[in-house]
Scaffold this active site. Structure first.
Site, short mmCIF file in Angstrom:
data_model
loop_
_atom_site.label_atom_id
_atom_site.label_comp_id
_atom_site.label_asym_id
_atom_site.label_seq_id
_atom_site.Cartn_x
_atom_site.Cartn_y
_atom_site.Cartn_z
N ARG A 163 0.83 -1.20 0.00
CA ARG A 163 0.00 0.00 0.00
C ARG A 163 0.87 1.25 0.00
NH1 ARG A 163 -3.88 2.43 4.72
NH2 ARG A 163 -4.76 4.12 3.47
N ASP A 216 2.84 5.95 -3.01
CA ASP A 216 3.95 6.75 -3.49
C ASP A 216 3.92 6.88 -5.01
OD1 ASP A 216 6.39 8.23 -3.19
OD2 ASP A 216 7.49 6.47 -3.88
N GLY A 251 4.55 10.05 -9.05
CA GLY A 251 5.58 9.09 -9.39
C GLY A 251 6.30 8.47 -8.21
N ASP A 302 8.91 8.49 -6.22
CA ASP A 302 10.01 9.36 -5.83
C ASP A 302 10.21 9.42 -4.32
OD1 ASP A 302 7.75 10.74 -5.08
OD2 ASP A 302 8.31 12.65 -6.04
N SER A 331 8.22 10.41 -2.10
CA SER A 331 7.59 11.58 -1.47
C SER A 331 6.60 11.19 -0.37
CB SER A 331 6.89 12.44 -2.52
OG SER A 331 5.95 11.69 -3.26
N HIS A 351 -4.96 -6.95 -3.12
CA HIS A 351 -5.98 -7.01 -2.08
C HIS A 351 -6.25 -8.44 -1.62
CE1 HIS A 351 -7.75 -2.93 -3.62
NE2 HIS A 351 -6.64 -2.77 -2.92
N SER A 352 -5.45 -9.38 -2.10
CA SER A 352 -5.56 -10.74 -1.59
C SER A 352 -5.02 -10.81 -0.17
CB SER A 352 -4.78 -11.72 -2.49
OG SER A 352 -3.39 -11.48 -2.40
N SER A 357 -5.64 -13.49 8.90
CA SER A 357 -4.46 -13.01 9.62
C SER A 357 -3.16 -13.59 9.09
CB SER A 357 -4.59 -13.34 11.11
OG SER A 357 -4.69 -14.74 11.30
#
Length: 358
Positions: A77, A82, A87, A89, A91, A220-221, A280
């Site tokens: 995620r 990012d 892009g 980078d 940030s 999202h698995s 979990s």
């Protein structure tokens, strides 16, 4: 046959002949070359010859010491947040009252501690000081964490055991540099309730296609999300005061128990698993796609993959063949990691991933 369908079939045919670590399309390789990213950039072009080895060893050490089963989805995620905003980078790592990490879409981001630890280790080595960018660390650590943990390396008692399933390793071309700016106002990450058409348009605006969309949503698995991100599906789909009609009724009842309707400010906002079958364990599997076919996807955007002709066909492919999904995931992650990168004299190499160099 659609272009994306041809891409998928070509990819799967190629995978039978070429090892997964080097499965990169001519198109992707050409774009990466133009952006000056290189295979084994640090080993071949810098004094920090073993940068990738240091990153991987720190990921392994973190997993053994912390036994954090959530680190792979956290980094996935974090990398998505990012790369899709101005892009890849680094940030998203910058601190500030109005930095990207403060945007509502980035609520609950994690994985920063591991990135910080890797950066500290690299900066402590004379040959690596000021050499390895935070942007590259994030890309490499995500690849290693997803591959090592998500079904390939699991904790049992006091030892870590290898398994054959899980996420693939994939090529990460390096040579990125770190960006200077991080603004919450720049964060345009879409709602998890958007239509597949809107999701595809957003991905295409980043230079990706329908195969990338369907594949990368497969992240999202594993992982979790807050109930607030699916509340509209459960209680007020598209302002109708009714649930999303595409949801399996039994699954709807189950999710409503886990996510009671919020009626007042400050009410709890529980976390639920994006893929209840992984739970979990956070294992990387293709059961995510099987859940879409059975109308039991958690996020609205995930269920939407069933309603586009191309996305539905790709979903069926991946639900029926885990290896097809793994191969496509390797390619899509490589492509995502190339979005608007800074190279050469652009940007900087931060000494601390949280702040710009003075």
């Amino acid at each position: 046959m659609s272009r994306e369908r041809c891409i998928l079939l070509s990819l799967l045919a190629l995978a039978a002949l070429v090892p997964i670590m080097v499965t990169v399309t001519v198109e992707a390789a050409d774009v990466m070359a133009r952006r000056n990213l290189r295979w084994h950039y640090y080993r071949l072009n810098t004094t920090c010859k073993y940068a990738e080895v240091y990153v991987r060893s720190q990921v392994e050490l973190y997993m053994k010491q912390q036994n954090d089963t959530t680190i792979a989805p956290k980094l996935l995620r974090l990398l998505y947040s990012d790369c899709f905003v101005n892009g890849c980078d680094g940030s998203i790592l910058l601190d500030g009252l109005n930095s990207e990490k403060t945007a509502p879409q980035n609520r609950g981001l994690g994985g920063f501690a591991l990135i910080d630890k890797i950066k500290t280790v690299l900066e402590s080595r004379k040959e690596c000081k000021g050499v390895v960018s935070c942007a590259d660390i994030l890309n490499l650590a995500t690849r290693d964490a997803v591959h090592l943990y998500s079904g390939n390396l699991t904790f049992s008692g006091k030892i870590w055991m290898n398994q054959q399933a899980g996420a693939p390793s994939y090529p990460v071309l390096t040579g990125r540099r770190d960006g200077f700016e991080s603004k919450a106002a720049s964060v345009d990450l879409p709602s998890p309730s958007i239509s597949w058409e809107a999701a595809l348009a957003y991905f295409e605006s980043k230079g990706l296609d329908v195969l990338d969309l369907t594949t990368l949503l497969g992240a999202h698995s594993t992982g979790r999300t807050h109930c607030s991100f699916i509340e509209d599906r459960l209680y007020n789909f598209n302002g109708t005061n009714k649930p999303d009609p595409s949801m399996n009724t039994s699954f709807l009842a189950e999710m409503r128990k886990k996510c009671p309707k919020r009626t007042k400010k400050g009410q709890d906002d529980p976390l639920v698993y994006l893929n209840p079958e992984s739970g979990s364990s956070h294992l990387f599997t293709n059961s995510y796609y099987s859940r879409i076919l059975s109308h039991t996807a958690v996020l609205g955007v995930d269920q939407q993959l069933l309603f586009g002709n191309d996305t539905e066909q790709i979903t069926e492919e991946f639900a029926n063949n885990f290896e097809d999904f793994r191969r496509s995931f390797a390619l899509a992650m490589s492509r995502m990691g190339n979005i608007q990168v800074l190279t050469g004299s652009q940007g900087e190499i931060r000494a601390n991933c949280h702040v710009r160099n003075s």
